[in-house]
Design an enzyme around this catalytic site. Structure first.
Site, PDB file in Angstrom:
ATOM      1  N   HIS A  12       0.834  -1.217   0.000  1.00 51.50           N
ATOM      2  CA  HIS A  12       0.000   0.000   0.000  1.00 51.50           C
ATOM      3  C   HIS A  12       0.870   1.270   0.000  1.00 51.50           C
ATOM      4  CE1 HIS A  12      -0.185  -0.633   4.677  1.00 51.50           C
ATOM      5  NE2 HIS A  12       0.807   0.166   4.380  1.00 51.50           N
ATOM      6  N   HIS A  59      -1.673   4.640   9.853  1.00 47.66           N
ATOM      7  CA  HIS A  59      -0.339   5.226  10.011  1.00 47.66           C
ATOM      8  C   HIS A  59      -0.469   6.555  10.761  1.00 47.66           C
ATOM      9  CE1 HIS A  59      -0.171   2.605   6.415  1.00 47.66           C
ATOM     10  NE2 HIS A  59       1.109   2.459   6.640  1.00 47.66           N
ATOM     11  N   HIS A 194      10.627  -4.028   3.378  1.00 50.87           N
ATOM     12  CA  HIS A 194      11.098  -2.643   3.297  1.00 50.87           C
ATOM     13  C   HIS A 194      11.447  -2.103   4.674  1.00 50.87           C
ATOM     14  CE1 HIS A 194       6.739  -1.898   3.930  1.00 50.87           C
ATOM     15  NE2 HIS A 194       6.954  -0.624   4.150  1.00 50.87           N
ATOM     16  N   GLU A 241       4.635  -5.371   8.339  1.00 52.96           N
ATOM     17  CA  GLU A 241       3.256  -5.177   7.858  1.00 52.96           C
ATOM     18  C   GLU A 241       2.692  -6.458   7.244  1.00 52.96           C
ATOM     19  OE1 GLU A 241       2.997  -0.431   6.731  1.00 52.96           O
ATOM     20  OE2 GLU A 241       3.335  -1.847   5.117  1.00 52.96           O
TER      21      GLU A 241
HETATM   22  C1  DHB Z   1       5.879   3.962   2.779  1.00 52.94           C
HETATM   23  C2  DHB Z   1       4.852   4.015   3.704  1.00 52.94           C
HETATM   24  C3  DHB Z   1       4.116   2.890   4.000  1.00 52.94           C
HETATM   25  O1  DHB Z   1       3.083   2.916   4.862  1.00 52.94           O
HETATM   26  C4  DHB Z   1       4.400   1.689   3.403  1.00 52.94           C
HETATM   27  O2  DHB Z   1       3.661   0.624   3.758  1.00 52.94           O
HETATM   28  C5  DHB Z   1       5.421   1.618   2.477  1.00 52.94           C
HETATM   29  C6  DHB Z   1       6.162   2.766   2.159  1.00 52.94           C
HETATM   30  C7  DHB Z   1       6.641   5.184   2.422  1.00 52.94           C
HETATM   31  O3  DHB Z   1       6.436   6.209   3.086  1.00 52.94           O
HETATM   32  O4  DHB Z   1       7.421   5.150   1.476  1.00 52.94           O
HETATM   33 FE    FE Z   2       2.391   1.055   5.481  1.00 54.27          FE
END
Ligand code: DHB
Ligand code: FE
Length: 291
Positions: A12, A59, A194, A241
């Protein structure tokens, strides 16, 4: 009994929403990301659900970090798209399904999951980006949406095993809903590997991600044994996540236990999108052909 017509899984990443809003889908950087969703978008246009239960993490939008419940359901009839600091996305407010949402709250509480109930939460990219990926640019979303928020941002957070069990209870609750034939889908969002901060920022682990996709389809129980430390080590801090994908997969397990079959229709994996690996799966209920 309501139907579970599909479970869908997707990252997302907010930058995906921005790319769509700025009509950058065809830019060389973004095209490979969006191409991987085209087949699912076509399938969804032909199999539009009545309701999507959207499993995502807030978030710090609906709730600030002074209080984050493990699991929360949004029960209102409309959810305002939040301004996350760059102006609100030019997408419509999703409409809710209060009757199904309240049914889910009661059933989940009876199953031992004490849900927080959010009456007027604003919703952020965790919910709006998957909708955009699934349905494209629309003036109104083609289905109702029920936000199911999972805390993956503020320790202590629920375990992978607990997320899978919540999903199984969610699936049983959907099955028990009185509206015969209501077509429901559960979408799990977030991930894949990530890390957005610290010395490990930019970390991607494609081997882990591809293994996770295989296991999610074939052996979700095995993933329930992953600890938070394992997620962070293997998939980066924000890779945690991925526990939310287990909620959607658990819901499907409840229908599979009832004899329903699901087929993997689409899979997509791409690096990078912003700082992340993007993953996507569409598992659809098999409709047996009658002779
Ligand atoms: C980012 C934010 C998110 O919530 C995520 O799931 C992936 C990337 C971002 O800020 O790049
Ligand atoms: Fe996220």
């Amino acid at each position: 009994m309501a139907q579970l017509t599909a479970t869908l899984y997707t990252s997302h990443v907010p930058a995906i929403g921005a790319a769509m809003d700025l009509a950058r889908d065809d830019d060389p950087y973004w095209k490979p990301v969006f191409d991987g969703y085209a087949a699912s978008r076509r399938w969804l246009a032909d199999h539009t659900p009545d309701v999507v239960v959207m499993v995502y993490n807030d978030h710090a939008t609906a709730m600030d970090y002074s209080m984050v419940p493990p699991f929360a359901l949004g029960v209102s009839d409309r959810f305002e798209i939040a301004d996350e600091g760059w102006g609100r996305r030019p997408v419509p407010d999703p409409l809710g399904h209060p009757a199904l949402a309240r049914h889910l709250v009661h059933r989940l509480m009876a199953s031992g999951f004490d849900m927080a109930v959010l009456h007027h939460p604003k919703v952020d990219h965790g919910l709006s980006v998957p909708l955009s990926l699934g349905f494209g640019r629309v003036s109104a979303w083609p289905c109702r949406v029920i936000p199911l928020m999972v805390n993956v941002v503020h320790a202590p957070v629920p375990t992978a095993a607990r997320c899978l069990a919540l999903g199984q209870a969610l699936g049983a609750a959907i099955r028990a809903y009185a509206d015969d034939g209501l077509r429901v889908q559960v979408w799990g969002t977030g991930g894949m590997s990530h890390q957005l901060q610290g010395p490990g920022a930019g970390y991607i682990n494609s081997r882990f991600d591809c293994w996770f996709l295989d296991e999610l389809v074939a052996r979700p129980d095995a993933l329930a044994g992953l600890s938070h430390e394992a997620f962070v080590e293997q998939a980066g801090t924000e890779g945690a996540e991925l526990t939310m994908w287990l909620v959607a997969r658990g819901a499907q397990m409840a229908f599979q236990a009832d004899g329903q079959r699901f087929d993997e229709l689409h899979r997509h994996y791409h690096v990078p999108a912003s700082n992340t690996a993007v993953g996507h799966l569409l598992l659809a209920q098999r409709v047996e052909k009658t002779a």
